[in-house]
Design an enzyme around this catalytic site. Sequence first.
Site, PDB file in Angstrom:
ATOM      1  N   HIS A  74      -9.233   1.119   5.384  1.00 55.18           N
ATOM      2  CA  HIS A  74      -7.881   1.264   5.928  1.00 55.18           C
ATOM      3  C   HIS A  74      -7.926   2.186   7.150  1.00 55.18           C
ATOM      4  O   HIS A  74      -8.738   3.122   7.197  1.00 55.18           O
ATOM      5  CB  HIS A  74      -6.936   1.834   4.866  1.00 55.18           C
ATOM      6  CG  HIS A  74      -5.517   1.810   5.327  1.00 55.18           C
ATOM      7  ND1 HIS A  74      -4.980   2.812   6.096  1.00 55.18           N
ATOM      8  CD2 HIS A  74      -4.536   0.875   5.171  1.00 55.18           C
ATOM      9  CE1 HIS A  74      -3.717   2.499   6.385  1.00 55.18           C
ATOM     10  NE2 HIS A  74      -3.425   1.322   5.835  1.00 55.18           N
TER      11      HIS A  74
ATOM     12  N   GLY B 215       5.353   1.428   4.300  1.00 51.51           N
ATOM     13  CA  GLY B 215       6.638   2.070   4.002  1.00 51.51           C
ATOM     14  C   GLY B 215       7.622   1.191   3.256  1.00 51.51           C
ATOM     15  O   GLY B 215       8.277   1.651   2.303  1.00 51.51           O
TER      16      GLY B 215
ATOM     17  N   GLU C 224      -4.691  -4.946  10.722  1.00 56.93           N
ATOM     18  CA  GLU C 224      -3.660  -3.917  10.873  1.00 56.93           C
ATOM     19  C   GLU C 224      -3.896  -3.162  12.179  1.00 56.93           C
ATOM     20  O   GLU C 224      -4.692  -2.204  12.216  1.00 56.93           O
ATOM     21  CB  GLU C 224      -3.721  -2.921   9.713  1.00 56.93           C
ATOM     22  CG  GLU C 224      -3.410  -3.528   8.367  1.00 56.93           C
ATOM     23  CD  GLU C 224      -2.890  -2.479   7.374  1.00 56.93           C
ATOM     24  OE1 GLU C 224      -1.821  -2.722   6.814  1.00 56.93           O
ATOM     25  OE2 GLU C 224      -3.533  -1.433   7.214  1.00 56.93           O
TER      26      GLU C 224
ATOM     27  N   GLU D 166      -6.207   4.598   8.085  1.00 56.47           N
ATOM     28  CA  GLU D 166      -6.087   6.046   7.822  1.00 56.47           C
ATOM     29  C   GLU D 166      -7.396   6.599   7.264  1.00 56.47           C
ATOM     30  O   GLU D 166      -7.758   7.751   7.523  1.00 56.47           O
ATOM     31  CB  GLU D 166      -4.906   6.300   6.879  1.00 56.47           C
ATOM     32  CG  GLU D 166      -3.587   6.133   7.623  1.00 56.47           C
ATOM     33  CD  GLU D 166      -2.476   5.492   6.823  1.00 56.47           C
ATOM     34  OE1 GLU D 166      -2.478   5.585   5.583  1.00 56.47           O
ATOM     35  OE2 GLU D 166      -1.588   4.879   7.457  1.00 56.47           O
TER      36      GLU D 166
ATOM     37  N   ASN E 259       0.871  -1.174   0.000  1.00 55.85           N
ATOM     38  CA  ASN E 259       0.000   0.000   0.000  1.00 55.85           C
ATOM     39  C   ASN E 259       0.910   1.227   0.000  1.00 55.85           C
ATOM     40  O   ASN E 259       1.545   1.526   1.005  1.00 55.85           O
ATOM     41  CB  ASN E 259      -0.890  -0.025   1.254  1.00 55.85           C
ATOM     42  CG  ASN E 259      -1.661   1.267   1.439  1.00 55.85           C
ATOM     43  OD1 ASN E 259      -1.753   2.090   0.516  1.00 55.85           O
ATOM     44  ND2 ASN E 259      -2.228   1.467   2.625  1.00 55.85           N
TER      45      ASN E 259
ATOM     46  N   GLY F  89       3.246   2.289  10.692  1.00 48.28           N
ATOM     47  CA  GLY F  89       4.189   3.391  10.498  1.00 48.28           C
ATOM     48  C   GLY F  89       4.959   3.776  11.745  1.00 48.28           C
ATOM     49  O   GLY F  89       5.584   4.827  11.800  1.00 48.28           O
TER      50      GLY F  89
ATOM     51  N   LYS G 106       0.139   4.306  -0.140  1.00 47.31           N
ATOM     52  CA  LYS G 106      -0.447   5.508   0.470  1.00 47.31           C
ATOM     53  C   LYS G 106      -0.222   6.705  -0.481  1.00 47.31           C
ATOM     54  O   LYS G 106      -0.309   6.530  -1.689  1.00 47.31           O
ATOM     55  CB  LYS G 106       0.135   5.720   1.873  1.00 47.31           C
ATOM     56  CG  LYS G 106       0.039   4.422   2.705  1.00 47.31           C
ATOM     57  CD  LYS G 106       0.361   4.560   4.145  1.00 47.31           C
ATOM     58  CE  LYS G 106       0.194   3.202   4.822  1.00 47.31           C
ATOM     59  NZ  LYS G 106       0.367   3.259   6.263  1.00 47.31           N
TER      60      LYS G 106
ATOM     61  N   SER H 226       4.167  -2.127  10.099  1.00 50.07           N
ATOM     62  CA  SER H 226       5.628  -2.171  10.235  1.00 50.07           C
ATOM     63  C   SER H 226       6.233  -3.499   9.769  1.00 50.07           C
ATOM     64  O   SER H 226       7.169  -4.009  10.385  1.00 50.07           O
ATOM     65  CB  SER H 226       6.043  -1.846  11.674  1.00 50.07           C
ATOM     66  OG  SER H 226       5.662  -0.516  11.995  1.00 50.07           O
TER      67      SER H 226
END
Length: 250
Positions: A95, A235, A167, A97, A9, A173, A11, A213
């Site tokens: 998600h 990330g 998640e 976020e 992902n 993150g 983002k 992570s």
Amino acid sequence: MRPKVIAGNWKMHHGPSATRKFFSEFSPRFDGAEPTILIFPPAISLLAAADSRGSRPEIGLGIQNIHWEPEGAFTGEHSANMVVAAGARFALVGHSERRHVFGETDAQVELKVAAAIGEGLTPLVCVGETLDERRGGRVEEVIVRQLDAALLGVAEDAKNPILVAYEPVWAIGTGETATTDDVAEAHGILRRRLREIRGDGFAQEVAILYGGSVKPDNAAELLAVTDVDGVLVGGASLDPESFARIAESG
Ligand code: 13P
């Protein structure tokens, strides 16, 4: 055996030219059907991803968010049929976020899941508790509530129409990874709930991914946990080398 799913992902990273560069470096390293590789670029980079994926059509593409209506006055949104036309076959729904930064609700998750399936997209439904919810002993209550809402959007006769990602919000993150025991427990809860609601056949077909992570050096350990069928990587999916190393663990 469910094939492992390695999903990235991105983002709000990688515009069209960075997307082309990523695929030119990543795609040549993957020429097989397994593990299943999915990439969720920003919507603006979807066409570039579809083009530059080129000779590797087995790398699946997805959108990070859809609106549930097919069209209309919804500034800034994308409908499921539009993203299918741009080459996506998957859609992230719910998600953390989207839920915590943009206020997405369980009711909207249900609508988005139904819209995605209606257009032939496979939703990848994300669930997970915040740190306060974990400290309050509410992990099961929260993830079951979120899963139940998503399943309301899945018609009874749908066969294998969703993927799920656990998640934990506090692990996204932050460099904090849930312990393998935490992951096994949460994935076990989700598998049991899928079985209770839709029966064993459905529950066994649904891949449940872990996200939060995930890095090249912890992916293999996480992928070995019972009921972990893949990983959803933020990330560490941006760099072709690091994402390739994670995919090689699958
Ligand atoms: P990180 O891997 O950066 O923690 O992000 C996880 C995530 O949110 C994937 O959807």
